[in-house]
Write an enzyme that holds these catalytic residues in place. Structure first.
Site, PDB file in Angstrom:
ATOM      1  N   PRO A  86     -30.350 -26.866   6.139  1.00  0.00           N
ATOM      2  CA  PRO A  86     -30.973 -26.087   7.222  1.00  0.00           C
ATOM      3  C   PRO A  86     -32.477 -26.005   6.987  1.00  0.00           C
ATOM      4  O   PRO A  86     -32.974 -25.107   6.312  1.00  0.00           O
ATOM      5  CB  PRO A  86     -30.296 -24.716   7.102  1.00  0.00           C
ATOM      6  CG  PRO A  86     -29.918 -24.608   5.663  1.00  0.00           C
ATOM      7  CD  PRO A  86     -29.638 -25.999   5.178  1.00  0.00           C
TER       8      PRO A  86
ATOM      9  N   ASP B  62     -36.015 -26.246   2.599  1.00  0.00           N
ATOM     10  CA  ASP B  62     -34.619 -25.846   2.714  1.00  0.00           C
ATOM     11  C   ASP B  62     -34.585 -24.321   2.765  1.00  0.00           C
ATOM     12  O   ASP B  62     -34.926 -23.640   1.793  1.00  0.00           O
ATOM     13  CB  ASP B  62     -33.838 -26.383   1.511  1.00  0.00           C
ATOM     14  CG  ASP B  62     -32.336 -26.147   1.641  1.00  0.00           C
ATOM     15  OD1 ASP B  62     -31.934 -25.260   2.418  1.00  0.00           O
ATOM     16  OD2 ASP B  62     -31.574 -26.838   0.937  1.00  0.00           O
ATOM     17  N   HIS B  63     -34.154 -23.781   3.891  1.00  0.00           N
ATOM     18  CA  HIS B  63     -34.178 -22.329   4.073  1.00  0.00           C
ATOM     19  C   HIS B  63     -33.151 -21.623   3.193  1.00  0.00           C
ATOM     20  O   HIS B  63     -33.173 -20.381   3.087  1.00  0.00           O
ATOM     21  CB  HIS B  63     -33.945 -21.964   5.542  1.00  0.00           C
ATOM     22  CG  HIS B  63     -34.851 -20.884   6.045  1.00  0.00           C
ATOM     23  ND1 HIS B  63     -35.094 -19.724   5.356  1.00  0.00           N
ATOM     24  CD2 HIS B  63     -35.597 -20.797   7.188  1.00  0.00           C
ATOM     25  CE1 HIS B  63     -35.917 -18.955   6.034  1.00  0.00           C
ATOM     26  NE2 HIS B  63     -36.248 -19.593   7.153  1.00  0.00           N
ATOM     27  N   ARG B  64     -32.286 -22.375   2.546  1.00  0.00           N
ATOM     28  CA  ARG B  64     -31.322 -21.747   1.636  1.00  0.00           C
ATOM     29  C   ARG B  64     -31.963 -21.358   0.312  1.00  0.00           C
ATOM     30  O   ARG B  64     -31.509 -20.417  -0.354  1.00  0.00           O
ATOM     31  CB  ARG B  64     -30.148 -22.700   1.362  1.00  0.00           C
ATOM     32  CG  ARG B  64     -29.318 -23.045   2.584  1.00  0.00           C
ATOM     33  CD  ARG B  64     -28.300 -24.130   2.263  1.00  0.00           C
ATOM     34  NE  ARG B  64     -28.941 -25.383   1.858  1.00  0.00           N
ATOM     35  CZ  ARG B  64     -28.274 -26.488   1.501  1.00  0.00           C
ATOM     36  NH1 ARG B  64     -26.944 -26.472   1.496  1.00  0.00           N
ATOM     37  NH2 ARG B  64     -28.928 -27.584   1.174  1.00  0.00           N
TER      38      ARG B  64
ATOM     39  N   CYS C  55     -35.268 -20.556  -0.186  1.00  0.00           N
ATOM     40  CA  CYS C  55     -36.317 -19.553  -0.074  1.00  0.00           C
ATOM     41  C   CYS C  55     -36.485 -19.147   1.382  1.00  0.00           C
ATOM     42  O   CYS C  55     -35.965 -19.800   2.285  1.00  0.00           O
ATOM     43  CB  CYS C  55     -37.637 -20.076  -0.634  1.00  0.00           C
ATOM     44  SG  CYS C  55     -38.387 -21.412   0.334  1.00  0.00           S
TER      45      CYS C  55
END
Length: 481
Positions: A274, A451-453, A455
């Site tokens: 994501p 990658d929004h997972r 940070c």
């Protein structure tokens, strides 16, 4: 008595399961030494030369140039112990290969490793003696039942000197992309005159030949269709007739090799990660001035110049030390973020074989000059197609300088399984407010896809802002050196 040994396509590492034959380096009837490269293959990661662990006479090759072979498939057969019988015939030119070590080979199937055995001189069997040289291998054929049982494999026969796949003479072409393009369109390279240095055939030459062939085919089709139009004019407007012409103009390009590997990685990145992107414009005037001062201080013979890419790479390693979340990966099966201890910095490089990402190992331990020298070395290997799989894997963060293509901005796709990629646009003169006044400054756009997972936006924004601050005020880096 000669013993026929079968050499299979070895495991080239990094989980590769197949390879495409780009160019044979030996022919049937050649005498090869232990660990002599016999074929050039292209994998999804690199183009490498494969050495043969046996010494003797080549009796058969399996696979044409341009075909793909799975790991473990027969590559060629070698008659070991027949070197003397095939090379000591009366009237020979006196160039004899060295004695092979019985039926034993080096055991070496990995590219880049040798046994230190002295290299033998290559010599091709004369055409009139080709039958005699192949005869000793016939009684030993039961020793390699796999080679006999496969009806699709060519029989061990000798070929005339200089003959490969029924064509004579060398071809002045270096790029595997050019060779592949010619094969796909059935263009005979031996009929082309290259426009490159020393007659080198370039992609433009092949494209021109493809266009000429297409025009000739179209003209022939139009001429052949004229009587039909005269007799039945309605057939021209028929939907079925229009549809029948589509396959002649459509082109299908297989997604394999480097292009296939890139497609798989980018698709996986989009489906699993994501990602989000943030960007900022930065005044790079001071960075460019600092670079000019560095290179001027080195003098005319003070070593290699420091590149802008090397400075940006050094800025990235400093930023990753402050924001280590972006130097990580995600273990989806365990649902864990894996923070990586060192920075192995990848940089995107466009080559004739497609986009590749060489990796600068331990970039966090290098200064700008060291990083620049390694980038230059890896770039040269990428251009010549000599990067090894190990030099293309293991990256933890990627720097993508798409400004070299003359564009300002982009939203790059993360190089899976990494967590982020920094994109750099072109540096160009723009109106900019500097110290309260409008001025012409050197401005660059920086974009970070992350990658929004691993940070949130605050961390990503902090990383990008620190990079921009270093670009605008290189003295900021002094606090981390």
């Amino acid at each position: 008595m000669a013993q026929v040994l079968e050499f299979k396509l070895p495991d080239l590492g990094e989980g590769l399961t197949e390879a495409e034959i780009v160019r044979w380096l030996v022919e049937v009837g050649d005498v090869v030494a232990i660990d002599q490269p016999v074929v050039e293959v292209e994998t999804a990661k690199a183009m490498v030369e494969v050495p043969c662990p046996y010494g003797g006479v080549v009796t058969a090759r399996f696979g044409e140039e341009g075909s793909e072979l799975p790991v473990g498939a027969p590559l060629l057969t070698v008659a070991v112990g027949a070197t003397d019988a095939s090379s000591a015939a009366p009237g020979d030119d006196g160039a004899a290969a060295e004695e092979p070590s019985g039926g034993s080979g080096s055991g070496n199937v990995l590219v880049g490793y040798g046994t230190g055995a002295p290299a033998a001189r290559r010599r091709r069997i004369r055409p009139e003696r080709s039958t005699a040289s192949a005869a000793p291998a016939a009684p030993a054929a039961p020793a390699a039942p796999a080679a006999v049982s496969a009806p699709s494999r060519p029989a061990p026969v000798a070929v005339a000197v200089g003959e490969v796949n029924g064509r004579q003479g060398p071809v002045a072409v270096v790029s595997p992309l050019v060779r592949r393009l010619a094969r796909q369109h059935e263009i005979d390279l031996r009929g082309l005159t290259g426009s490159g240095p020393d007659g080198l055939i370039l992609r433009a030459d092949v494209d021109s030949a493809i266009r000429q062939a297409g025009q000739a085919t179209e003209a022939a089709t139009r001429t052949a269709a004229e009587p039909v139009v005269a007799e039945a004019p309605t057939a021209v407007a028929s939907p079925s007739a229009a549809g029948a012409a589509t396959p002649a103009t459509a082109e299908r390009i297989p997604l394999r090799g480097v292009r296939g590997a890139v497609a798989d990685k980018l698709s996986r990145s989009r489906s699993e990660i994501p990602d989000a992107t943030c960007w900022v414009d930065a005044d790079a005037t001071e960075l460019m001035a600092a670079r000019a001062a560095m290179n001027a201080a080195s003098g005319p013979s003070g070593g290699p110049k420091v590149s802008v890419l090397a400075l940006l790479a050094r800025i990235c390693t400093a930023a990753l030390a402050r924001y280590p979340e972006l130097n990580s990966t995600v273990d989806t099966a365990a649902r864990e973020i894996v923070s990586l201890p060192g920075v192995h910095l990848g940089f995107a490089a466009q080559t004739e074989r497609g986009l590749v990402v060489p990796v600068v190992r331990d970039a966090h331990t290098r200064n700008a000059e060291s990083i620049g020298a390694e980038i230059a070395r890896l770039t040269e290997l990428a251009r010549t197609g000599k990067l090894s799989p190990a030099q293309l894997t293991g990256g933890t963060f990627t720097l993508n300088n798409y400004g070299v293509f003359g564009v300002d901005g982009s939203t790059p796709i993360i190089n899976h399984p990494e967590a982020a990629m920094l994109g750099v646009g072109r540096i160009m003169a723009k109106p900019w407010v500097h110290q309260g006044e409008l001025a012409v400054r050197q401005v660059v756009q920086l974009s970070l896809t992350f990658d929004h997972r691993v940070c949130d936006g605050g961390t990503a924004g902090g990383f990008l802002r620190y990079v921009a601050d270093c670009v605008e005020q290189p003295a900021v880096l002094l606090r981390t050196l």
